[in-house]
Design a protein around this motif. Sequence first.
Motif, PDB file in Angstrom:
ATOM      1  N   GLN A  63       0.821  -1.204   0.000  1.00 34.64           N
ATOM      2  CA  GLN A  63       0.000   0.000   0.000  1.00 34.64           C
ATOM      3  C   GLN A  63       0.860   1.262   0.000  1.00 34.64           C
ATOM      4  O   GLN A  63       0.374   2.354  -0.263  1.00 34.64           O
ATOM      5  CB  GLN A  63      -0.924  -0.003   1.233  1.00 34.64           C
ATOM      6  CG  GLN A  63      -1.754  -1.266   1.396  1.00 34.64           C
ATOM      7  CD  GLN A  63      -2.540  -1.623   0.155  1.00 34.64           C
ATOM      8  OE1 GLN A  63      -3.200  -0.768  -0.430  1.00 34.64           O
ATOM      9  NE2 GLN A  63      -2.479  -2.884  -0.253  1.00 34.64           N
ATOM     10  N   GLU A 224      -7.504  -9.728  10.783  1.00 35.06           N
ATOM     11  CA  GLU A 224      -6.951  -8.742   9.863  1.00 35.06           C
ATOM     12  C   GLU A 224      -7.310  -9.093   8.419  1.00 35.06           C
ATOM     13  O   GLU A 224      -7.628  -8.212   7.612  1.00 35.06           O
ATOM     14  CB  GLU A 224      -5.431  -8.687  10.010  1.00 35.06           C
ATOM     15  CG  GLU A 224      -4.949  -8.154  11.351  1.00 35.06           C
ATOM     16  CD  GLU A 224      -3.439  -8.099  11.440  1.00 35.06           C
ATOM     17  OE1 GLU A 224      -2.788  -8.304  10.384  1.00 35.06           O
ATOM     18  OE2 GLU A 224      -2.919  -7.871  12.535  1.00 35.06           O
ATOM     19  N   GLU A 227     -11.012  -8.206   7.638  1.00 32.97           N
ATOM     20  CA  GLU A 227     -11.217  -6.767   7.477  1.00 32.97           C
ATOM     21  C   GLU A 227     -10.624  -6.278   6.158  1.00 32.97           C
ATOM     22  O   GLU A 227     -11.224  -5.460   5.460  1.00 32.97           O
ATOM     23  CB  GLU A 227     -10.598  -6.011   8.657  1.00 32.97           C
ATOM     24  CG  GLU A 227     -11.318  -6.236   9.980  1.00 32.97           C
ATOM     25  CD  GLU A 227     -12.805  -5.942   9.878  1.00 32.97           C
ATOM     26  OE1 GLU A 227     -13.171  -4.858   9.373  1.00 32.97           O
ATOM     27  OE2 GLU A 227     -13.614  -6.790  10.310  1.00 32.97           O
ATOM     28  N   PHE A 228      -9.442  -6.785   5.834  1.00 33.35           N
ATOM     29  CA  PHE A 228      -8.788  -6.386   4.590  1.00 33.35           C
ATOM     30  C   PHE A 228      -9.621  -6.806   3.387  1.00 33.35           C
ATOM     31  O   PHE A 228      -9.871  -6.015   2.470  1.00 33.35           O
ATOM     32  CB  PHE A 228      -7.394  -7.016   4.524  1.00 33.35           C
ATOM     33  CG  PHE A 228      -6.656  -6.741   3.243  1.00 33.35           C
ATOM     34  CD1 PHE A 228      -6.051  -5.515   3.035  1.00 33.35           C
ATOM     35  CD2 PHE A 228      -6.562  -7.707   2.250  1.00 33.35           C
ATOM     36  CE1 PHE A 228      -5.352  -5.258   1.851  1.00 33.35           C
ATOM     37  CE2 PHE A 228      -5.882  -7.455   1.068  1.00 33.35           C
ATOM     38  CZ  PHE A 228      -5.274  -6.228   0.879  1.00 33.35           C
ATOM     39  N   TYR A 229     -10.088  -8.057   3.398  1.00 36.91           N
ATOM     40  CA  TYR A 229     -10.833  -8.560   2.260  1.00 36.91           C
ATOM     41  C   TYR A 229     -12.228  -7.971   2.177  1.00 36.91           C
ATOM     42  O   TYR A 229     -12.747  -7.765   1.076  1.00 36.91           O
ATOM     43  CB  TYR A 229     -10.873 -10.088   2.301  1.00 36.91           C
ATOM     44  CG  TYR A 229      -9.698 -10.671   1.565  1.00 36.91           C
ATOM     45  CD1 TYR A 229      -8.410 -10.539   2.071  1.00 36.91           C
ATOM     46  CD2 TYR A 229      -9.863 -11.300   0.346  1.00 36.91           C
ATOM     47  CE1 TYR A 229      -7.328 -11.037   1.381  1.00 36.91           C
ATOM     48  CE2 TYR A 229      -8.777 -11.799  -0.350  1.00 36.91           C
ATOM     49  CZ  TYR A 229      -7.515 -11.664   0.169  1.00 36.91           C
ATOM     50  OH  TYR A 229      -6.448 -12.140  -0.540  1.00 36.91           O
ATOM     51  N   LYS A 230     -12.833  -7.679   3.311  1.00 37.75           N
ATOM     52  CA  LYS A 230     -14.133  -7.013   3.280  1.00 37.75           C
ATOM     53  C   LYS A 230     -14.005  -5.685   2.546  1.00 37.75           C
ATOM     54  O   LYS A 230     -14.820  -5.345   1.689  1.00 37.75           O
ATOM     55  CB  LYS A 230     -14.632  -6.759   4.710  1.00 37.75           C
ATOM     56  CG  LYS A 230     -15.443  -7.893   5.313  1.00 37.75           C
ATOM     57  CD  LYS A 230     -16.004  -7.435   6.646  1.00 37.75           C
ATOM     58  CE  LYS A 230     -16.901  -8.488   7.241  1.00 37.75           C
ATOM     59  NZ  LYS A 230     -17.464  -8.068   8.543  1.00 37.75           N
ATOM     60  N   LYS A 231     -12.972  -4.948   2.895  1.00 39.69           N
ATOM     61  CA  LYS A 231     -12.754  -3.643   2.272  1.00 39.69           C
ATOM     62  C   LYS A 231     -12.485  -3.795   0.785  1.00 39.69           C
ATOM     63  O   LYS A 231     -13.081  -3.101  -0.046  1.00 39.69           O
ATOM     64  CB  LYS A 231     -11.581  -2.938   2.952  1.00 39.69           C
ATOM     65  CG  LYS A 231     -11.277  -1.564   2.377  1.00 39.69           C
ATOM     66  CD  LYS A 231     -10.140  -0.903   3.142  1.00 39.69           C
ATOM     67  CE  LYS A 231      -9.811   0.465   2.548  1.00 39.69           C
ATOM     68  NZ  LYS A 231      -8.683   1.109   3.281  1.00 39.69           N
ATOM     69  N   ARG A 232     -11.593  -4.713   0.429  1.00 39.08           N
ATOM     70  CA  ARG A 232     -11.228  -4.874  -0.974  1.00 39.08           C
ATOM     71  C   ARG A 232     -12.392  -5.397  -1.808  1.00 39.08           C
ATOM     72  O   ARG A 232     -12.653  -4.921  -2.910  1.00 39.08           O
ATOM     73  CB  ARG A 232     -10.035  -5.821  -1.103  1.00 39.08           C
ATOM     74  CG  ARG A 232      -8.742  -5.289  -0.519  1.00 39.08           C
ATOM     75  CD  ARG A 232      -8.277  -3.994  -1.156  1.00 39.08           C
ATOM     76  NE  ARG A 232      -7.976  -4.140  -2.563  1.00 39.08           N
ATOM     77  CZ  ARG A 232      -6.766  -4.433  -3.045  1.00 39.08           C
ATOM     78  NH1 ARG A 232      -5.755  -4.610  -2.225  1.00 39.08           N
ATOM     79  NH2 ARG A 232      -6.580  -4.536  -4.338  1.00 39.08           N
ATOM     80  N   THR A 234     -15.593  -5.300  -1.070  1.00 39.57           N
ATOM     81  CA  THR A 234     -16.702  -4.350  -1.115  1.00 39.57           C
ATOM     82  C   THR A 234     -16.461  -3.361  -2.236  1.00 39.57           C
ATOM     83  O   THR A 234     -17.363  -3.024  -3.001  1.00 39.57           O
ATOM     84  CB  THR A 234     -16.823  -3.590   0.228  1.00 39.57           C
ATOM     85  OG1 THR A 234     -17.131  -4.533   1.259  1.00 39.57           O
ATOM     86  CG2 THR A 234     -17.923  -2.555   0.161  1.00 39.57           C
ATOM     87  N   VAL A 235     -15.215  -2.922  -2.358  1.00 38.63           N
ATOM     88  CA  VAL A 235     -14.853  -2.033  -3.464  1.00 38.63           C
ATOM     89  C   VAL A 235     -15.083  -2.744  -4.790  1.00 38.63           C
ATOM     90  O   VAL A 235     -15.617  -2.172  -5.743  1.00 38.63           O
ATOM     91  CB  VAL A 235     -13.375  -1.594  -3.341  1.00 38.63           C
ATOM     92  CG1 VAL A 235     -12.941  -0.851  -4.599  1.00 38.63           C
ATOM     93  CG2 VAL A 235     -13.200  -0.718  -2.110  1.00 38.63           C
TER      94      VAL A 235
END
Length: 247
Positions: A63, A224, A227-232, A234-235
């Motif tokens: 990132q 972790e 949360e990371f994959y939910k964000k990615r 969801t995008v």
Amino acid sequence: MASPAVVESLPPSLNSSAEQPPLFDGTIKLYTCYTCPFAQRVWITRNYKELQDKIKLVPLNLQDRPAWYKEKVYPINKVPALEHNGKIIGESLDLIKYVDSNFEGPSLFPDDPEKKKFGEELWSYVDEFMKVVYTSFKGEGPKECGSAFNHLESALGKFEDGLFFLRQFSGVDIAYIPFVERFQIFLSEVWKYDITAGRPKLAAWIEEMNKIDAYKQTKTDPIELVEFYKKRFTVMLLTQTRCHEIF
């Protein structure tokens, strides 16, 4: 199977402010990222062959990755990449085979013709497996990706005298496990879907994989990861990002 490896102290990830390690100084380096499944493949390979003292991990923060990585190390700007014998080699599936054939340690590919042929078939299917599951996240999830997990269940029944794809642990298991690990967690958390339900061989395979030290040391913290994959994802669901661009 390889003897249990000593859990190593992992170096911190390098960000954009980090200095570049010396290039081609005789040190064999694996440029990696602790959360990337593609890089995890080669990390598992290194660990299983007990090459911790020979291949140094150089973890990157994807990132906030250092500019020098693209400019001076690997213009493709992806991980994993291996610095060895004066050259940089990339692509995770290629690197599994490269590390296996160029370094000592237990072999990751069988000599038996039947197992070799079946292994090549599974090796060729892994990208399709990933595509089917990732694409399902843009649709109806479990209704669309069940066939991919059924394929693995069937493949794991090919050799009845073992719990792995080719009876004994191999590079094929390494090719699949980083993604199965993530799919299992994400589908359970977001879709309440258990990929092992009705698939006893897949369940046994995951359980057996979790006993292998070389793999256990590479796993991301589930909280972790979720949360990371939910964000990615969801995008991805909102923007229809292509599945192969998503770690």
